[in-house]
Motif scaffolding. Structure first.
Motif, PDB file in Angstrom:
ATOM      1  N   SER A   1       0.824  -1.213   0.000  1.00  0.00           N
ATOM      2  CA  SER A   1       0.000   0.000   0.000  1.00  0.00           C
ATOM      3  C   SER A   1       0.854   1.257   0.000  1.00  0.00           C
ATOM      4  CB  SER A   1      -0.926   0.001   1.227  1.00  0.00           C
ATOM      5  OG  SER A   1      -1.803  -1.109   1.187  1.00  0.00           O
ATOM      6  N   ASP A   2       2.068   1.162   0.571  1.00  0.00           N
ATOM      7  CA  ASP A   2       2.954   2.324   0.596  1.00  0.00           C
ATOM      8  C   ASP A   2       3.371   2.728  -0.817  1.00  0.00           C
ATOM      9  OD1 ASP A   2       4.284  -0.111   0.411  1.00  0.00           O
ATOM     10  OD2 ASP A   2       6.135   0.680   1.275  1.00  0.00           O
TER      11      ASP A   2
ATOM     12  N   LYS B   1       0.486   4.580  -2.474  1.00  0.00           N
ATOM     13  CA  LYS B   1       0.398   5.980  -2.035  1.00  0.00           C
ATOM     14  C   LYS B   1       1.465   6.833  -2.711  1.00  0.00           C
ATOM     15  CE  LYS B   1      -1.606   4.987   2.514  1.00  0.00           C
ATOM     16  NZ  LYS B   1      -1.388   5.041   3.985  1.00  0.00           N
TER      17      LYS B   1
ATOM     18  N   LYS C   1      -4.963   5.368  -3.999  1.00  0.00           N
ATOM     19  CA  LYS C   1      -5.582   5.223  -2.681  1.00  0.00           C
ATOM     20  C   LYS C   1      -6.457   3.979  -2.672  1.00  0.00           C
ATOM     21  CE  LYS C   1      -9.812   7.893  -3.475  1.00  0.00           C
ATOM     22  NZ  LYS C   1     -10.674   9.007  -3.009  1.00  0.00           N
TER      23      LYS C   1
END
Length: 617
Positions: free
Chosen positions: A115-116, A119, A124
């Motif tokens: 998920s990093d 981002k 998102k």
């Protein structure tokens, strides 16, 4: 509680598996790292669980061999819950597998990794909203963060063991893409500068060769870290520690013990001294894995591999072969079909693994002034032979190339360091246990007669000389007449490190008394092309069956003898001998080929009561 980890290739399953179980499963930022089931027991906050890491799979309609293995496990349903691991950057594609599992009433949890990275590129994901739409729990996890792993363990430990019905809160959905509307944005898909370079044919391949030369230079060139540390370790272990202990034993009157210690430390000490150079090679390989460069290399080399009947996915196995042939054989399960897997396994024996490096360096230090150039040339020659063998084995069918492209990213130094330390620990354990035990047995057989009388190492009355005098005749056409060299070469069947250990035990660091320079080159060619060690043969048997594994090993060894004879004839025998060998070997191969075709037939049965015909083809 039985839990399976399932997901697309290169989504982080093995990293998550290691974090949950404390295992050391192979990880890497490239397609097809996991090629078989890997099961370990984990403690989920006080609750015992059996966790299985599966190879990557897109849907339950399997394509490649490792996907079929995952399909079987997931379809059989012998588990309590499936943790579906998904890469946040490719989430829409990952949901197809989730859909297939939910349609089979599987108790599923979706774990989203990376998920990093999502981002960073402006994307998102609303995990709570996705959980509501799917009807299953969704957790965003970073496998390198202890807090996230703790959260996942707590969640899994609280799951009901027998909750496998959709009516227990687990939903279904029909169109994966529509599920993500309004709650997921993939962000910018523009290629980074690193990706543009790695997928540029005018940069990627020259950069790879530059990288290889740099690694070899650091490891083998004079006054470079690998050579300096190697010399220091050899002096410490063999010249100081071994000499001191043998002198102490000799002063105490234990002559046999002194001979034993002197022989043992000359072999084991020399092998352990190669640790720094092996570390440099492994570190470079791990950094390439973690950065995603291997995927780019596989993609860029597909055209080259296709010319010899392979695909770009074979690049993974070939590069793994520089580390360990047995491990490389296991990665071939990630190839597209059985025929392609067989061809790749056949050529892996010509890729020089790290265990052959001590042999090359021992010979190079005795016969060549520049070890860097000689070892680099040997490794390059092995790759050329491997491609030549692939061309000979090339089939008529056109192979399909499917590859999950990894994200080009800065390599995780801590992950690479952990992998390096684990691999070095395994190398040390192998030397200290298996190879040392083998050298001890060899010393005993070389130092005692059949009546168990101590006759001294290398005596013509020893048991081993009495048992294997005939071996040396196989090496006569290489210009090698000493049985010690023949025995050392044959010991490579146990472990290739044993060859260098045996040569050091017999001759120390000076091999010029054992062979000429022409013989040394023929001997190197034999070690390069002969059958790999018994662990690689066992890995081949696991993939192709014991009969085919033994046939491949025997064929490679026979070809190795012929190639070595030919090379020695060209170097020492002149043009006449080279011409005879160059003509004789192809003729012998043609005769063998014709005999095989004559012996191949199909039976055609007529009506009952008539004799069967045999149609030869």
């Amino acid at each position: 509680m039985k839990i399976v980890l399932a997901g697309n290739p290169n989504c982080g399953k093995s990293t998550l598996f290691n974090a949950l179980t404390g295992a050391h499963a192979k990880t890497g930022n490239w397609h097809g790292v996991t090629v078989g089931e890997n099961t370990r027991t984990a403690d989920l906050c006080g609750r015992k669980a059996e966790i299985t890491d599966l190879p990557g799979i897109y849907t339950l309609n399997a394509y490649s061999m490792e996907e079929k293995l995952s399909q079987k496990v997931l379809s059989d349903g012998d588990y309590d819950a499936a943790v579906c691991v998904a890469d946040a950057l490719t989430l829409p594609r990952s949901l197809r597998l989730v859909k297939d599992l939910l349609e089979r009433n599987v108790c599923a949890v979706l774990v989203v990794t990376m998920s990093d990275l999502l981002k960073k590129r402006g994307g998102k994901l609303d995990g709570a909203a996705l959980s509501d739409r799917l009807g299953i729990p969704v957790l965003c996890i970073d496998a390198h963060r202890r807090a996230d792993i703790r959260k996942l363990k707590e969640f899994l430990s609280a799951m009901p063991k027998t909750s496998r019905k959709i009516g227990n809160g687990y939903g279904r959905f029909s169109e994966p893409e529509k599920v993500l509307e309004g709650i997921y944005e993939e962000g910018s898909r523009e290629e980074s500068r690193a990706e543009r370079l790695m997928y540029n044919p005018y940069f990627a391949l020259p950069f790879f060769f530059f990288l290889l030369l740099s690694v070899f230079f650091l490891a083998f060139a004079p006054y470079m870290p690998g050579t300096l540390l190697k010399d220091w370790l050899e002096t410490l272990l063999a010249d100081k520690l071994g000499a001191t202990l043998s002198a102490m034993a000799e002063n105490a009157g234990a002559v046999i013990a002194a001979d034993f210690l002197r022989a043992l430390f000359s072999g084991v000490g020399m092998l352990l001294s190669f640790l720094p150079q092996i570390a440099i090679l492994y570190l470079a390989l791990f950094l390439m894995e973690e950065s995603g460069y291997l995927s780019a290399l596989a993609f860029m080399t597909d055209g080259l591999f296709r010319r010899v009947g392979l695909t770009g996915r074979a690049a993974f196995s070939v590069l793994m072969g520089f580390g360990c042939t047995a491990a490389a054989v296991l990665t071939t399960r990630g190839l597209e079909n059985r025929k392609l897997q067989t061809r790749v396994i056949c050529i892996l024996g010509y890729i020089s693994c790290s265990a052959k490096m001590p042999v090359y360096l021992a010979i190079a230090s005795s016969f060549f002034e520049n070890a860097f150039l000689s070892v680099t040339a040997i490794y390059f020659a092995g790759v050329v032979l491997a491609f030549g063998a692939a061309l000979v084995l090339k089939g008529k069918e056109e192979e399909t190339f499917v590859l999950e492209i990894a994200h080009i990213q800065r390599p995780d130094v801590s992950a690479a360091a952990k992998s390096l330390l684990f691999s070095l620990k395994q190398f040390i354990i192998k030397i200290v246990t298996a190879v040392t035990a083998f050298l001890i047995v060899m010393w005993f057989l070389l130092s005692f007669s059949p009546t168990f009388e101590y006759v001294g190492q290398g005596s013509q009355e020893s048991m081993l000389v009495w048992l294997c005098r005939g071996l040396r005749f196989l090496f006569y056409p290489m210009g090698i007449t000493q049985w010690q060299v023949a025995l050392a070469a044959c010991s490579g069947l146990v472990a290739k490190e044993s060859v260098a250990g045996m040569l050091a035990m017999f001759y120390g660091t000076d091999l010029t008394v054992a062979m000429s320079s022409a013989s040394a080159m023929a001997f190197v060619l034999f070690i390069m092309t002969c059958s790999p060690c018994v662990s690689a043969i066992a890995a081949t048997a696991r993939e192709l069956g014991i009969r085919r594994a033994l046939a491949i090993a025997g064929g490679q060894t026979g070809i190795a003898f012929l190639l070595s004879y030919l090379l020695y004839g060209m170097l020492a025998g002149g043009a006449v001998a080279a011409t005879v060998l160059a003509i004789g070997i192809p003729v012998a191969g043609l005769i063998y080929f014709l005999l095989r075709r004559v012996g191949t037939y199909a039976k055609i049965h007529r009506a009952k009561g008539t004799k069967a015909q045999r149609l030869y083809r």
